[in-house]
Design a protein around this motif. Sequence first.
Motif, PDB file in Angstrom:
ATOM      1  N   SER A 124       0.878  -1.325  -0.040  1.00 42.51           N
ATOM      2  CA  SER A 124      -0.032  -0.024  -0.074  1.00 42.51           C
ATOM      3  C   SER A 124       1.084   1.107  -0.119  1.00 42.51           C
ATOM      4  N   PHE A 125       0.566   2.483  -0.820  1.00 39.58           N
ATOM      5  CA  PHE A 125       1.061   3.603  -0.901  1.00 39.58           C
ATOM      6  C   PHE A 125       0.223   4.651  -0.818  1.00 39.58           C
ATOM      7  N   TRP A 126       0.605   5.946  -0.470  1.00 38.58           N
ATOM      8  CA  TRP A 126       0.002   7.130  -0.734  1.00 38.58           C
ATOM      9  C   TRP A 126       0.850   8.102  -1.267  1.00 38.58           C
ATOM     10  N   VAL A 127      -0.010   8.869  -2.090  1.00 41.73           N
ATOM     11  CA  VAL A 127       0.342   9.833  -2.746  1.00 41.73           C
ATOM     12  C   VAL A 127       0.827  11.083  -1.910  1.00 41.73           C
ATOM     13  N   ALA A 128       2.051  11.675  -2.003  1.00 42.89           N
ATOM     14  CA  ALA A 128       2.434  12.414  -0.865  1.00 42.89           C
ATOM     15  C   ALA A 128       1.607  13.697  -0.870  1.00 42.89           C
ATOM     16  N   ARG A 129       1.035  14.149  -1.826  1.00 43.79           N
ATOM     17  CA  ARG A 129       0.199  15.376  -1.946  1.00 43.79           C
ATOM     18  C   ARG A 129      -0.939  15.099  -1.088  1.00 43.79           C
TER      19      ARG A 129
END
Length: 72
Positions: free
Chosen positions: A52-57
Amino acid sequence: MSEVNDIDPRALMDKNRIIGGKTPLLPVGNTYFYYLISIGKFPKPVKIGKRSFWVARDVFSAIQQLSTVEKA
């Protein structure tokens, strides 16, 4: 938080980068982190394979909104 300024807003961040390590961006525990996602106060992750990853913005925006709510 000069490290935050060095992160590309389009970058993908893993959970350890957000809530783990010596200087987490969001100093909360694992359970509360997923609670914030479940109630819509933190973005849902982007799945790549099993990770799982999240967009930094999106992470920065959610953290800013959370800190604004706490101050009010």
